[in-house]
Motif scaffolding. Structure first.
Motif, PDB file in Angstrom:
ATOM      1  N   TRP A 118      35.221   3.668 -16.402  1.00  0.00           N
ATOM      2  CA  TRP A 118      35.965   4.315 -15.329  1.00  0.00           C
ATOM      3  C   TRP A 118      37.472   4.092 -15.440  1.00  0.00           C
ATOM      4  CZ3 TRP A 118      34.635   3.388  -9.420  1.00  0.00           C
ATOM      5  CH2 TRP A 118      35.016   4.506  -8.689  1.00  0.00           C
ATOM      6  N   GLU A 149      33.232   8.113 -16.565  1.00  0.00           N
ATOM      7  CA  GLU A 149      33.266   8.590 -15.187  1.00  0.00           C
ATOM      8  C   GLU A 149      34.589   9.322 -14.970  1.00  0.00           C
ATOM      9  OE1 GLU A 149      32.047   9.507 -11.460  1.00  0.00           O
ATOM     10  OE2 GLU A 149      30.846   8.442 -12.962  1.00  0.00           O
ATOM     11  N   SER A 193      32.039   2.160 -13.507  1.00  0.00           N
ATOM     12  CA  SER A 193      31.433   2.763 -12.320  1.00  0.00           C
ATOM     13  C   SER A 193      29.923   2.583 -12.420  1.00  0.00           C
ATOM     14  CB  SER A 193      31.788   4.258 -12.263  1.00  0.00           C
ATOM     15  OG  SER A 193      30.940   4.932 -11.353  1.00  0.00           O
ATOM     16  N   ARG A 230      32.273  -0.385  -8.026  1.00  0.00           N
ATOM     17  CA  ARG A 230      33.283  -0.629  -9.051  1.00  0.00           C
ATOM     18  C   ARG A 230      33.210  -2.078  -9.490  1.00  0.00           C
ATOM     19  NH1 ARG A 230      37.766  -3.317  -8.667  1.00  0.00           N
ATOM     20  NH2 ARG A 230      38.075  -3.007  -6.416  1.00  0.00           N
TER      21      ARG A 230
END
Length: 535
Positions: A83, A144, A493, A506
């Motif tokens: 992420w 992500e 993520s 997270r």
């Protein structure tokens, strides 16, 4: 509201009480109101009442309930994706105006997929997981980022072909946008070339065999010439057939600066592979846009440099611990001799090691043991039936220890000329292989246009890298780039399901990740985000 640890001292000793306090503003001043006192801290902890209270309160918070469920029940994550890089570089991508620019360039074409998202994915892949477009299409599934889910291999190929077709228009628009967006001035341009080998045996008009910096003369290649400004920001790039000489590549990039970008005055800095009489004439004799130059010289091959400049006596001016300079003029030509005392000592020591081995081999094994050895050849004097050390060659070689020579037509002070040339690393870092940040080579595409698009995506990635690096420098954050990318990649993520609801977690930000988020102006996502019911 928050919990306050209130310390009270009485006859029986000092005790700590936990109180629930509310902060509020009244008349421009912050005031506090005690909502209630929970009791003595030591009693609450010892009895377990504090833990029970926290668990009870957690039932009313969805986020804490998810965290507690993961902690106590070992909730299994449905998916996990990288992420951090997409968040940080996605923000820089937007701030550079690239989404709008890509869409404008494609407004007359009909793509059934999101071209802007595919282009960003290609650039992001160069930063995170350099490789082929085939590998990139699979890598995108592990990231992500909005719009990545629907990308397939054919979208990468078609995006590469599109980028090749709009390359010059894209470069021009970015150049003019950068001047306004970043208030850039263009006084010095650093130019260098590299070669990009292709994993194909067949040659085309573009894929040609030539001097290979990859040490792969068996493969056809491209030649890439890049110009960056004084801060390392890429301003122009040109792609040439693989057998193009450096001087010709330099000439065409200079033509781009003059004609496409309408630059009328600038100092061009390039290394010794670019220098020739034609190069200097091309730079200085243009009627509308004569350019100044600082060019590296070939110390061994240029007769004037070897015999007149290096032989000229004179005192060096210290500039830094590892740099001293002196100016030499030969007619109307200005040269700057630069010397690194530390490097000079290393060169002398290395040569003495070679000479000692040479003497020993000649004494023990005879002349045949050294004849044909390229490492020894420049120090040998070969006569009929004998081989000896050429003392004149040793003396000539020692004159080069720790030195490099520049030529310039500028009025810059001698020290400034040397320091300007040493800043050539700003373009050399574009081609750095040790960090694999922009691993353009090798190229696997079979078509020339998609190969060009692959290179264009790499330079969009370079813009993102330089942008983030400059923002970190402004904050005086010093962190190796590989470490930064590693820490960003560890921001993941995680999608989980709990009691019919979907949540996005997270992972913790570790190392230099928080520096990258702050520099890019990105607020880290919440540790827990409710996404809604399971569909």
């Amino acid at each position: 509201m928050f919990v306050l640890n209130k310390r009270s001292v009485g006859r029986g000793g000092a005790y700590e009480y936990l109180q629930i306090v509310r902060s509020y503003r009244e008349g421009g001043k912050v005031r506090q109101q005690i909502i209630g006192t929970l009791g003595r801290r030591d009693h609450l902890v010892a009895s377990g009442e504090l833990d029970g209270l926290l668990k009870s309160l957690a039932k009313f918070s969805e986020k804490l309930r998810v965290v507690e469920a993961v902690r106590e029940t070992g909730l299994t994550a449905r998916t996990t994706r990288q992420w951090g890089p997409a968040l940080v570089f996605g923000r820089l991508w937007e701030r550079q105006g690239l989404p709008d620019l890509v869409r404008k360039l494609a407004q007359d074409r009909k793509f059934e997929f999101d071209l802007e998202r595919a282009t960003f994915a290609m650039a992001l892949q160069r930063l995170c997981a350099p490789g082929s477009d085939l590998a990139g299409s699979e890598w995108a599934k592990t990231v992500e980022a909005p719009g990545f889910d629907g990308l397939a291999l054919q979208h990468f190929y078609r995006s590469a072909a599109f980028l090749a077709g709009v390359r010059q228009d894209l470069e021009s628009r970015l150049f003019h946008r950068d001047l306004n967006l970043f208030n850039q001035t263009l006084e010095v341009v650093f130019i260098d070339t590299t070669s990009l080998c292709c994993c194909r045996d067949t040659e085309t008009d573009w894929r040609q065999r030539g001097y290979s910096r990859d040490r792969r003369p068996d493969l056809p290649q491209w030649v890439l010439c890049v110009a960056v400004n004084a801060t390392g920001w890429p301003i122009a790039w040109e792609i040439f057939p693989g057998n193009t000489a450096d001087q010709k590549a330099l000439g065409q990039v200079v033509a781009v600066l003059r004609e496409r970008f309408r630059i009328r005055r600038v100092t061009v800095v390039a290394d010794r592979g670019m220098i020739s009489r034609d190069t200097i004439t091309m730079l200085t004799d243009h009627q509308e846009a004569p350019f100044d130059y600082v060019l590296g010289c070939r110390m061994r091959r240029q007769k004037e440099v070897n015999e007149a400049v290096l032989a000229r006596a004179g005192r060096y001016q210290p500039v830094a611990a590892n740099l001293e300079v002196k100016e030499v003029r030969v007619g109307a030509r200005r040269y700057v001799v630069c010397r690194n005392p530390q490097e000079a000592a290393r060169d002398a020591a290395a040569r003495e090691v070679i000479l000692e081995k040479l003497r020993q081999k000649v004494a023990k094994q005879g002349p045949k043991a050294v004849v044909g050895n390229k490492g020894y050849a420049r120090f040998l004097k070969v006569a009929k039936g004998s081989v000896s050390i050429d003392e004149d060659a040793v003396k000539r070689d020692s004159r080069l220890d720790g030195k490099f020579v520049l030529t310039t037509n500028t009025d810059l002070p001698t020290a400034a000329v040397a320091q300007t040339y040493k800043s050539l690393w700003r373009v050399e870092r574009t081609f750095r292989e040790q960090k694999s940040t922009l691993e353009v080579r090798p190229i696997y595409h079979q078509r020339d246009d998609t190969s060009m698009g692959h290179i264009v995506a790499s330079f969009l990635a370079l813009r993102l890298e330089v942008d983030l690096q400059q923002r970190l420098d402004d904050r005086e954050v010093k962190v190796p780039w590989p470490d930064l990318m590693r820490d960003l990649g560890r921001v993941q993520s995680v999608l989980v399901e709990l009691e019919g609801q979907r949540y996005q977690l997270r992972t913790d930000m570790v190392g230099a990740a928080h520096h990258a988020f702050a520099a890019a102006g990105v607020r880290p996502p919440s540790p827990v985000t409710h996404l809604g019911p399971v569909s």
